[in-house]
Design an enzyme around this catalytic site. Sequence first.
Site: not given
Lengths: 81, 234
Positions: B94, B202, B204
């Site tokens: 990002c 994302h 994560e």
Amino acid sequence: MKVRILVRLKPGVLDPQGRAVHHALEGLGFEGVDDVRIGRMIEMDVADDTTDEVIKTMCEKLLANMVIEDYAIEKLERETA
Amino acid sequence: MAFPSNGFRAGVITFPGSNCDRDMATAIEAVTGKPAVRIWHGDADLPDGLDLLALPGGFSYGDYLRSGAMAAKSPIMRAVVAAAERGVPVLGVCNGFQVLTESGLLPGALMRNAGQTFVCRTVGLKVENTQSPFTHGFTTGETIRIPVAHHDGNYFADDAVLDKLEGEGRVAFRYSEPVNGSRRDIAGILSANGRVLGMMPHPERAIDAAAHPSMGGADGRRVFENVIEALASA
């Protein structure tokens, strides 16, 4: 010396922000607007002996993203007190 | 999962305005079992022996000038560029992807989403490259699901650059649905040596299907597992 940098999206790069503002102008009833593109204006006060080459380097290293933007440098008269 | 013999040490860089750095560190610890090293943007040097450098999401420097532009010039980025040149895997997510393009580690730029709105949802990604440390555990053409949350994710490069990226197999992930107007639906790209990955989604945020059943599942976990296994077998 005052220097004004105009950073604009390159021709052909889609400007969603400009398009939204264009639509908003039409929504307000303004007619005859063919296109709207939004850029950024940066004014700097730099030492009088700053060379054009240095200002260009500032533009290309940081002030503009050369992938998507063009820049124009305008030198302004020093304002007298 | 096989780990490199000396363990796996990842570093997460925090810029002023990063807001996914803790998520990134938590994800790395969940996958590797070892805490990530936290690195501040103003540091001039990286700790020795890092196996992965992660640039997190967020709004570094409040997105002043352009997203990622200021962070790309911060002291630590000189060290990141040098590490990338030595072949240390670098993952930018990002805002981290925006920093990587602004720093010149990856080509192109990330512009305002074509729809002008902030996009925040889990999206389908088609895996295009399965040769890099980040993607070798995926199957080519496989669709994975990972959340996006961004305003400036509209990937732009001119046709010559796009053709080069495609020709060299450097498009890692493509959106399998309209998301932000990215050229050729590009969601993530790799450096020429495949060791730098920038992606808007994302990973994560998709490491534990049980913890976030409504979110992206656990496909993001595989990105981290891939890096660990790539280093273990190197």
